[in-house]
Design a protein around this motif. Structure first.
Motif, mmCIF file in Angstrom:
data_model
loop_
_atom_site.group_PDB
_atom_site.id
_atom_site.type_symbol
_atom_site.label_atom_id
_atom_site.label_comp_id
_atom_site.label_asym_id
_atom_site.label_seq_id
_atom_site.Cartn_x
_atom_site.Cartn_y
_atom_site.Cartn_z
ATOM 1 N N LYS A 33 0.842 -1.208 0.000
ATOM 2 C CA LYS A 33 0.000 0.000 0.000
ATOM 3 C C LYS A 33 0.875 1.256 0.000
ATOM 4 C CE LYS A 33 -0.333 -0.207 5.056
ATOM 5 N NZ LYS A 33 -1.141 -0.745 6.168
ATOM 6 N N ARG A 59 1.466 -10.912 7.306
ATOM 7 C CA ARG A 59 1.386 -9.723 6.445
ATOM 8 C C ARG A 59 2.536 -8.790 6.789
ATOM 9 N NH1 ARG A 59 -3.705 -9.864 8.983
ATOM 10 N NH2 ARG A 59 -3.143 -7.946 10.089
ATOM 11 N N TYR A 112 5.068 1.648 0.514
ATOM 12 C CA TYR A 112 5.682 2.448 1.570
ATOM 13 C C TYR A 112 6.616 3.503 0.962
ATOM 14 C CZ TYR A 112 3.857 -0.756 5.161
ATOM 15 O OH TYR A 112 3.042 -1.494 5.981
ATOM 16 N N ASN A 157 1.560 -8.562 11.619
ATOM 17 C CA ASN A 157 2.328 -7.645 10.775
ATOM 18 C C ASN A 157 3.814 -7.915 11.048
ATOM 19 O OD1 ASN A 157 2.514 -6.609 13.357
ATOM 20 N ND2 ASN A 157 2.428 -4.481 12.713
ATOM 21 N N THR A 158 4.696 -7.025 10.587
ATOM 22 C CA THR A 158 6.136 -7.291 10.724
ATOM 23 C C THR A 158 6.537 -7.552 12.181
ATOM 24 O OG1 THR A 158 6.615 -5.924 8.812
ATOM 25 C CG2 THR A 158 8.450 -6.347 10.317
ATOM 26 N N GLY A 169 4.883 -5.454 5.904
ATOM 27 C CA GLY A 169 5.121 -4.230 5.148
ATOM 28 C C GLY A 169 6.486 -3.692 5.501
ATOM 29 N N ILE A 170 6.556 -2.985 6.625
ATOM 30 C CA ILE A 170 7.765 -2.242 6.993
ATOM 31 C C ILE A 170 9.027 -3.115 7.009
ATOM 32 C CG2 ILE A 170 7.550 -2.485 9.529
ATOM 33 C CD1 ILE A 170 8.175 0.902 7.869
ATOM 34 N N TYR A 198 7.806 4.859 9.258
ATOM 35 C CA TYR A 198 6.641 4.697 8.386
ATOM 36 C C TYR A 198 6.230 6.050 7.761
ATOM 37 C CZ TYR A 198 5.327 0.234 10.807
ATOM 38 O OH TYR A 198 5.263 -1.025 11.343
HETATM 39 C C1 LIG Z 1 -0.301 -1.751 6.947
HETATM 40 C C2 LIG Z 1 -0.792 -3.038 7.469
HETATM 41 C C3 LIG Z 1 0.089 -4.125 7.669
HETATM 42 C C4 LIG Z 1 1.590 -4.018 7.546
HETATM 43 O O1 LIG Z 1 2.156 -3.658 8.791
HETATM 44 P P1 LIG Z 1 3.748 -3.510 8.994
HETATM 45 O O2 LIG Z 1 3.884 -3.055 10.396
HETATM 46 O O3 LIG Z 1 4.187 -2.474 8.012
HETATM 47 O O4 LIG Z 1 4.349 -4.829 8.719
HETATM 48 C C5 LIG Z 1 -0.472 -5.356 8.001
HETATM 49 N N1 LIG Z 1 -1.805 -5.491 8.175
HETATM 50 C C6 LIG Z 1 -2.667 -4.461 8.034
HETATM 51 C C7 LIG Z 1 -4.120 -4.682 8.265
HETATM 52 C C8 LIG Z 1 -2.195 -3.193 7.698
HETATM 53 O O5 LIG Z 1 -3.053 -2.165 7.583
#
Ligand SMILES: *Cc1c(COP(=O)(O)O)cnc(C)c1O
Length: 369
Positions: A38, A222, A42, A206-207, A224-225, A352
Motif C-alpha cells: 500500500k 502480512r 511504503y 504484521n512485521t 510491510g515495513i 513509516y
Molecule cells: C499496513 C498493514 C500491515 C503491515 O504492517 P507492517 O507493520 O508495516 O508490517 C499489516 N496489516 C494491516 C491490516 C495493515 O493495515
C-alpha cells in the motif's frame, strides 16, 4: 553505487531480497507471506517491488484501496491482491480487476454480496476482518452468527481468509494485551469455522508480529515495513536493510556573515562566519517543515549538516561550516546510514511516516537487480 546528480530515491532490490529472506527464515516452511504494498509500497514503487517479489515467490499482496490494486493489475501483477480498506463505490471495479476485498462490517458485507450477486459471481474470494482490540476496522465476535446467516444464504462469495490486526505488536510492554488479542482471534476462528462449515486461511501478524509472536503466524503473515528494512527495534533493525536511500546534491554554497539570516521569515540567524549549502529538496518532496530549524540533518561526506531555517517548498539550506564540500557534491538525507528511522526521530515521528511521505516528484531509480 551511482552518485546522485539530482534528488533521487534509490531503491536497492538486493536489500529487498535480503529482508524477504530474513523474514521468511522466521516462519515455518508452509507459512504464506503476504507483502503489504500500500501507499506506493511504503513510498518506494509498488510495481517494481511487486514484480520483483513475484520472482521471489510471494503468495499474496495487500493494498489499502482499490485504485492501488488496479495499478498493480495494469502492470501485469497476477498474484492475489487483498484490498484492506475498499470503499463500496469501487466494488464493481474491484471485481472486474480480480481484487479481493476485506469485509469488516455488515454494511460492507451486504453491499459486496449485492454487487457480487448482480454480476453473477460464484465463490468470489473475500476476507473477513475481526476487531480484536485495535478498534479500527472489523466485526466483533458477537457478529459471527449474523455473518454466518448472511454467508450461508449466498453462493456469490466464499471466505478465503479470516484476519485481525495487532494494536501494539512492536511494544513489549503490551505483551499481555497482544496475547489476549491472539487468544481472542483463535476463539473467533474456531467459532467462525463451525458457523460456515469450512476452514479459511488465518492471518494476524504484521512485521513486528512476525518477529515477536511466532505463535501468531497462523497460515499467513502480512509484512510491510520489514520488507522495506525496518523492524521496530534496534536489534531487528540491524538484521534488516533499508531498501530506499534518499539522495541529493549541493546546488550552491553561501558564505554567511555574522548576524545575517538564512531563508524565509529570516528564521535562522548566523552567530559568526558560517557556510551553508542549498539542497534541491523541500516540503513538496516530503521533507516536512517540522524538520527545519536545526531538527533534521543531512549527511555530506559522512558528516552531519543540520537544516537551518525553514524548509522551503523545493529547497533546504544546511549548515556546512565544518564540512569540506563543493557544489555538485552528494548529499544523503537517509538510507542505510543514517536510516529513515533516525531521520524521523529528529522530528518526533517514525520511519513509516517519512518513507511514505516522499512525494512522486522525486525520481525513483534502482540498483541491485
Ligand atoms: C499496513 C498493514 C500491515 C503491515 O504492517 P507492517 O507493520 O508495516 O508490517 C499489516 N496489516 C494491516 C491490516 C495493515 O493495515
Amino acid at each position: 553505487m551511482p552518485k546522485a546528480r539530482e534528488t533521487v530515491l534509490e531503491i536497492d532490490l538486493k536489500a529487498l531480497k535480503h529482508n524477504f529472506d530474513y523474514l521468511k527464515s522466521k516462519l515455518k516452511k508452509n507459512t504464506k507471506i503476504l507483502a503489504v504494498v500500500k501507499a506506493f509500497a511504503y513510498g518506494s514503487d509498488p510495481v517494481t517491488i511487486a514484480t520483483y517479489l513475484e520472482t521471489l515467490g510471494i503468495n499474496y499482496f495487500a493494498v489499502a484501496y482499490v485504485h492501488e490494486g488496479v495499478a498493480l493489475r495494469d502492470a501485469g501483477i497476477k498474484t492475489p491482491i487483498l484490498v484492506l480498506h475498499p470503499q463500496a463505490v469501487n466494488f464493481k471495479t474491484l471485481i472486474e480487476r480480480c481484487l479481493e476485498p476485506s469485509l469488516y462490517s455488515s454494511r460492507v458485507l451486504n453491499e459486496f454480496i449485492n454487487i457480487a450477486s448482480e454480476t453473477k459471481q460464484t465463490d468470489y474470494p473475500v476476507h473477513i476482518k475481526f476487531n480484536t482490540g485495535l478498534n479500527r476496522l472489523g466485526f466483533l465476535e458477537n457478529d459471527i452468527d449474523h455473518i454466518g446467516s448472511i454467508l450461508n444464504k449466498t453462493s456469490a462469495v466464499k471466505v478465503k481468509s479470516l484476519f485481525s490486526h495487532m494494536a501494539a505488536s512492536e511494544d513489549l510492554s503490551e505483551t499481555e494485551f497482544t496475547k489476549n488479542q491472539i487468544k481472542s482471534f483463535i476463539k473467533i476462528s474456531e467459532v467462525f469455522k463451525n458457523t460456515i462449515g469450512y476452514q479459511p486461511l488465518l492471518h494476524m501478524s504484521n512485521t513486528s508480529g512476525i518477529i515477536n509472536y511466532p505463535e501468531a503466524h497462523f497460515d499467513m503473515v502480512r509484512t510491510g515495513i520489514g520488507l522495506y528494512g525496518f523492524g521496530n527495534s534496534e536489534s531487528e533493525n540491524k538484521k534488516l536493510q533499508p531498501i530506499a536511500t534518499l539522495k541529493s546534491v549541493i546546488s550552491q554554497i553561501h558564505s554567511i556573515e555574522p548576524d545575517e539570516t538564512v531563508g524565509y521569515n529570516r528564521a535562522y540567524k548566523s552567530s559568526g562566519y558560517e557556510k551553508t549549502a542549498t539542497i534541491p529538496i523541500g516540503h513538496a518532496d516530503g521533507i516536512g517543515r517540522q524538520y527545519g530549524n536545526g531538527k533534521g540533518f543531512v549527511t555530506i561526506h559522512g558528516k552531519k549538516a543540520p537544516i537551518v531555517g525553514n524548509v522551503c517548498m523545493d529547497m533546504i539550506m544546511v549548515n556546512v561550516s565544518d564540512i569540506d564540500c563543493q557544489e555538485g557534491d552528494e548529499v544523503i538525507i537517509f538510507g542505510k546510514h543514517p536510516s529513515a528511522a533516525l531521520f524521523a526521530q529528529t522530528a518526533q515521528t517514525i520511519s513509516y511516516e517519512i518513507i511514505t511521505a516522499i512525494s512522486q516528484r522525486v525520481k525513483r531509480c534502482y540498483i541491485g537487480h
